[in-house]
Design an enzyme around this catalytic site. Sequence first.
Site, mmCIF file in Angstrom:
data_model
loop_
_atom_site.group_PDB
_atom_site.id
_atom_site.type_symbol
_atom_site.label_atom_id
_atom_site.label_comp_id
_atom_site.label_asym_id
_atom_site.label_seq_id
_atom_site.Cartn_x
_atom_site.Cartn_y
_atom_site.Cartn_z
ATOM 1 N N SER A 194 0.857 -1.179 0.000
ATOM 2 C CA SER A 194 0.000 0.000 0.000
ATOM 3 C C SER A 194 0.896 1.232 0.000
ATOM 4 O O SER A 194 2.077 1.154 0.379
ATOM 5 C CB SER A 194 -0.869 -0.003 1.266
ATOM 6 O OG SER A 194 -1.455 1.258 1.495
ATOM 7 N N TYR A 205 -2.251 0.281 10.596
ATOM 8 C CA TYR A 205 -2.182 -0.253 9.239
ATOM 9 C C TYR A 205 -0.826 0.037 8.613
ATOM 10 O O TYR A 205 -0.177 -0.845 8.044
ATOM 11 C CB TYR A 205 -3.301 0.359 8.408
ATOM 12 C CG TYR A 205 -3.354 -0.116 6.970
ATOM 13 C CD1 TYR A 205 -3.713 -1.429 6.674
ATOM 14 C CD2 TYR A 205 -3.047 0.750 5.924
ATOM 15 C CE1 TYR A 205 -3.775 -1.866 5.356
ATOM 16 C CE2 TYR A 205 -3.105 0.316 4.606
ATOM 17 C CZ TYR A 205 -3.460 -0.983 4.332
ATOM 18 O OH TYR A 205 -3.508 -1.416 3.021
#
Length: 229
Positions: free
Chosen positions: A129, A142
């Site tokens: 990501s 995250y």
Amino acid sequence: MSGRPIALITGGSRGVGAAIARALAPTHDLLVGGRESTALLEICDELGARPWPVELTDERAVAEAAADIDRLDVLVHSAGVARLGSIAELPVQVWREAFEVNVTAVAGLTRLLLPALRSARGHVVLINSGSGKRVSPGWAAYAASKFALRAFADALRQEESPALRVTTVYPGRVDTDMQRAVREHEGGDYDPAEFLTPASVARLVVAAVTATDDALVTEIEVRPAGPVR
């Protein structure tokens, strides 16, 4: 399975994982991983793939499922979770889940499949990501897990080269169910046109795994073409 190369895609029942499965289906025999569900069976029926319904955080179940794989050309880690919130408000369970799913499960499955991957001189692709390279407020758990996933990929590449190729893909925001949940958390409207399509990410994965022998694609970073949020 035929004589074609074999690919296992985790998180393959929807979103980016499903798009990668569709993109690899013309050239690979597929094992599509995911929780046992109608969605998993539907995409396997669509693609003529074999379902691989395994809970990735269940160490025993993963070991049993991996034991039957003696050769593997491509392993794509696409499964993941994103739970957002400030450091002040996130309970420790959220941190544990982020690392268990996004890092520990990846490391455990890769370790079990290393003999099969080495046998095929295979390719490991990790869907990371933008949060694996930069941090924003509210994304601490995250992002920390994705930074750790980046470190895992880099170490794997160094330890297993040249027997294995390892590619990390860093997509920006993608039009998926996870993205809808993120936008709901952020309190914003959802316009799919603002995001990458899963198919766009999948095409980059195909480019990496079909690169010529003289080329090692270590990282791919891609962002939506529209305004940066």
